[in-house]
Structures are given as structure tokens and as C-alpha cells.
Design a protein around this motif. Sequence first.
Motif, short mmCIF file in Angstrom:
data_model
loop_
_atom_site.label_atom_id
_atom_site.label_comp_id
_atom_site.label_asym_id
_atom_site.label_seq_id
_atom_site.Cartn_x
_atom_site.Cartn_y
_atom_site.Cartn_z
N ALA A 123 -2.31 10.42 0.88
CA ALA A 123 -1.96 10.37 -0.55
C ALA A 123 -2.05 8.95 -1.08
N SER A 124 -1.59 7.98 -0.30
CA SER A 124 -1.63 6.58 -0.73
C SER A 124 -3.07 6.09 -0.85
N GLN A 125 -3.93 6.55 0.05
CA GLN A 125 -5.32 6.14 -0.01
C GLN A 125 -6.03 6.79 -1.19
N GLU A 126 -5.72 8.06 -1.45
CA GLU A 126 -6.39 8.79 -2.52
C GLU A 126 -6.00 8.29 -3.89
N VAL A 127 -4.74 7.91 -4.08
CA VAL A 127 -4.28 7.52 -5.40
C VAL A 127 -4.94 6.22 -5.86
N VAL A 128 -5.31 5.37 -4.90
CA VAL A 128 -5.97 4.11 -5.25
C VAL A 128 -7.34 4.37 -5.86
N SER A 153 -7.10 6.12 -13.20
CA SER A 153 -5.92 5.57 -13.87
C SER A 153 -5.21 4.51 -13.03
N PHE A 154 -5.66 4.27 -11.81
CA PHE A 154 -4.97 3.35 -10.91
C PHE A 154 -4.84 1.96 -11.53
N THR A 155 -3.60 1.46 -11.55
CA THR A 155 -3.29 0.12 -12.05
C THR A 155 -2.38 -0.56 -11.04
N PRO A 156 -2.83 -1.60 -10.36
CA PRO A 156 -2.05 -2.18 -9.25
C PRO A 156 -0.66 -2.67 -9.63
N GLY A 157 -0.48 -3.26 -10.81
CA GLY A 157 0.78 -3.93 -11.09
C GLY A 157 1.82 -3.14 -11.84
N SER A 158 1.52 -1.90 -12.23
CA SER A 158 2.46 -1.18 -13.08
C SER A 158 2.39 0.31 -12.80
N LEU A 159 3.23 1.07 -13.50
CA LEU A 159 3.16 2.52 -13.40
C LEU A 159 1.87 3.02 -14.02
N PHE A 160 1.27 4.02 -13.41
CA PHE A 160 0.07 4.64 -13.96
C PHE A 160 0.17 6.15 -13.78
N GLY A 169 0.80 -1.22 0.00
CA GLY A 169 0.00 0.00 0.00
C GLY A 169 0.83 1.26 0.00
N ARG A 170 2.15 1.14 0.13
CA ARG A 170 3.00 2.31 -0.08
C ARG A 170 2.89 2.72 -1.55
N VAL A 171 3.16 3.97 -1.83
CA VAL A 171 3.08 4.44 -3.23
C VAL A 171 4.34 5.21 -3.57
N LEU A 172 4.96 4.82 -4.68
CA LEU A 172 6.13 5.51 -5.21
C LEU A 172 5.65 6.44 -6.32
N PHE A 173 5.89 7.74 -6.17
CA PHE A 173 5.53 8.74 -7.16
C PHE A 173 6.79 9.18 -7.92
N LEU A 174 6.68 9.29 -9.25
CA LEU A 174 7.78 9.75 -10.09
C LEU A 174 7.35 10.99 -10.85
N GLY A 175 8.13 12.05 -10.74
CA GLY A 175 7.88 13.26 -11.50
C GLY A 175 8.91 13.41 -12.60
N VAL A 176 8.47 13.69 -13.82
CA VAL A 176 9.38 13.84 -14.97
C VAL A 176 9.68 15.32 -15.15
N ILE A 177 10.97 15.64 -15.16
CA ILE A 177 11.40 17.04 -15.20
C ILE A 177 12.35 17.26 -16.36
N GLY A 178 12.05 18.24 -17.20
CA GLY A 178 12.99 18.67 -18.22
C GLY A 178 12.83 18.03 -19.57
#
Length: 493
Positions: free
Chosen positions: A179-184, A188-195, A150-159
Motif C-alpha cells: 500500500a505504501s509503495q502504491e500510494v506514491v 495526487s501524491f504530494t510528499p509534504g502534505s495530506l493528499f 516511507g510509512r503512510v498514514l491514511f485518514l478516512g472521513v466518516i459521517g
Amino acid sequence: MSNMHDALETEEALPWYDTITLDGVLQMFENVGAHAVWAKYLMRNNNSKNQVYVASRINQLAFLPLGEPIYAPGSSNKPKVSSSKRKRELVRIPLRWTWIAEDGDEYLAPQAAFSYYPQYPEVRLSGMVAKCKAAPSELFNIKHHGHDEGRVLFLGVIGNPDDPDSHIAAITTGKNAPASQEVVALDSFTPGSLFSVPLPASTKEPERNTNAEVPSVEIDEFSVLNTALSRIVGYPIIPWRLRNDGTREDPYRSPNAPGLTLEAELGVGENAIPGPDFDIWELKAYKVDDFQKPSNSHRITLFTPQPDFGTITDMGQAAFVETYGHVNEQYAGRGIERYDFTTKDFNDIGQDDPTVAMELRVFGMDGDSYSMGGSISLVDRITGAIVAGWSFPKLLGHWQRKHDRAAYVPYRLLGSKDDYCVEYGTDVLLGKDTDFGMFLNAFQEGKIIFDPAFHITKREDGSWQPKSRSQFRIALGNLDAIYESVRKVTVGA
């Protein structure tokens, strides 16, 4: 009273990554200049010990700024796949990665990389918390919260991808964080991959409907692009380009004008950010003479990497062309000394012309299986030396930027050479799902060709002026060799 006081102290003691909201996360990304945000829902085995699975193919991550692949032979500790001839191999793809700390500043994680295992295939994230004081190590350490689902890793693309400062900024939130609860709950939420996680409307870049996995309803994949293209196909357009700063050059006429005009008409700058050009699609414009009779033999350039090893690196471009190329008779007739190196100067795979000095060979392939230690090389037929070689990691570095979904849009030019309009056709080819192995197999089968355009021209002072273009090209009719699915759709249908 005592119990209430203890509860308040416990709540106040929670780290920021356990209390932050999704709006708070997105605001932190906006503050550092992120133009797109992606997320990964972390399972129990996503931690520092087991690495974090992110994709099955590296091309699914083409929207991220990726470093040049580094081949690490025999360094994989993963068990060998018994059904494959392929040896255990690891390709490290370095990442310029930072962690956004509570104070909003970015801190470099110098060992962050994608670990690509081509024999499976799969891509995992490793080294992202090593030697970075601001990394959320507790959330990845198996002795602390590394097993929390249930942890969530967020990635921001810059540049801009061509900018050396282009990078990935990251935030990880705990399993109980708002944030982890809201993103679920996101669509676009997809459990197994980046979304994708939509940024607020206040951001500079338009919201993109992007997803790293294949949508379940195929007809919806093309609907957004279909609507956009239906407004521009079928009538002449004066070519123009949309600069990254939002200004336009109109008219704009150069060899790349049709492609830039297509993007500009759809509101896309000159590939200002890594990722799909429009919606989930990478856009490719290709020329035809007649929309009703497109030629399957028309060749499309995939990429133009220079060789990364061989005697050419020592002898230089001019000496290479002078030694292995041929005199350009057309220029000689005009009193200009010029040598060209083209497909007529070497034997392609399966050819045996005894009059040429070199042959093209593929090393490191056994049927459909390949080793990342292999190469595509031009070999001197007498000495056996590799004159110009493209290592598989070098080629992978270019291929990994090919998006898993590409839309090939036909165009034709109307008017004179210096004063023309461009018209786009209605029949679009959609290619989906690719990987490096498909590229290698297509090359070995002759469906992708090496089509060099090297030449040197003698200057007035006697020195050579070199120009080189190492083109790897494919015929339109062979696109199904590099995509698992190719289909033709009609815009507006």
C-alpha cells in the motif's frame, strides 16, 4: 531447505500493516463507512516524539471533522520565533479519532488532537497512539519504526459534520507495505502534505478532485467548477434542494433556497460531508439586483457564533436585550412589545457615541500580532464589565471550518415573493488561502463587522420570546482582506 523454511517463517511473521495492499486499505475504509480518504507520506521526523506535521494553516484541514479549540497558554515547548512578537502558544483541537485494526473494527484513540501553533503557523498531529490498544505504536515509536521514511498514514472521513458520530478513522502502513509503495505512484501524491486517495467507483459519494495544497497550475483549479457552472448560469431555475438521502424537494422556497439550489444543480447534497462543496471549492451564493452592477458594499455573513462568556451568560438573552437594546417603535405602533439589539446600541471600533451604553473592543492584539487568550467583546462603558464576549478559541472554532478555497456565485430572483425562480450569473469571485490572523486583522480594521440581530417579543403570558443571531459580516469588496488571493473569473470563458 532450512534457509527457505526460515524465509517463509519471516514473511508469515510480518504484521498486517506491512503486507496490506492499497485496495485492501480502501476496502477497510469502505467497510466502516468512509466517504473520503486522505493520506500523509511520513518522513523520518514524523513520530510520537516530534509529532506529525499536517498543514501550515488549520483552514487547510476544513474537510476533516474538527473539535472545538482549547487554548493552552504557555504550554508549547517549541523554541520562540525571534522574528515574531507572538508568545509561544498552543491551541489543541480535539479529534474524534479511531484506529482500524486488522479485524476491521475501530478502536478509539482518546487523546488524538491537532496541535495548532499560531505563531509559526503550523498544525501537527499528536496523541493519536496514546491509550489505544489497537494503535500502530511501533510505526511511531522512535525505538522501533518511528524514523522509517516511507510509512503512510491514511485518514478516512466518516459521517456528517453535524453528526456527533462524525470522526476520522486511521490506518498506518509500513514503509515496505505494498500500500505504501502504491500510494506514491498516485497522481495526487504530494510528499509534504495530506493528499486525496480516490475511493473505488463503487462508493456512494462521487470521486472528488481534492488536494490540501495549492495546485501548481492555477488555471486548472477552476476548470472542473467552470464546466459544471456553465451548464446552469444564465437561465431561470425553479429552486429545489437535494436531500442527503438523494431525494429532492421541488420546488423549495426559503431564505437558503438559492444556496441549496446551486449545490443541488451541481449534484451536491446539503453539506452531507465535511469538505469542499464541489471539487476543491466551497460554494457561496450571494444576491445581486443587477449582474452588470454588483455592489461591493453587499454584505456576506461569515458565521453566527453566540458569545461564550460575559455577564450575558448569567443574565440571559432576554435581560440582555431589554437592558442594552431599544424599543422597536414599528411593533409598538401595532400594540406589540418588542426590544431589538442592533448596531445602533453600541459603539463600533473607532466610534464614540455618548448615548449608547456599550462599546465593541478587541483584546489580545498588538498590531498584526495576537494572543489566543484574546477576545472580541461588548463592554459596558460605565462599569467596564464584559457583557458579551467571543473568545478567540471560540471564533477559531468557527473560522477553522472556512475552506481555503471559496467560490462566490452571484444570483438574482425572478418573479414574485412566493413564486420565484433563481438565476445565477457568470462572474464568479474565487478566494484562496485564509487563516485566523487574517480574520482578526480584517475585524480590527473594520472590514469585518459585528452586525447583531437580537430581539425579544412579549408573549401573551408576559414572558419574553427571544431570538438571537450574532452575525459577523463582510462586504463583498473586502473579501481580499480574508483571502491571500481574490480574482474574478467568467464562467465559460
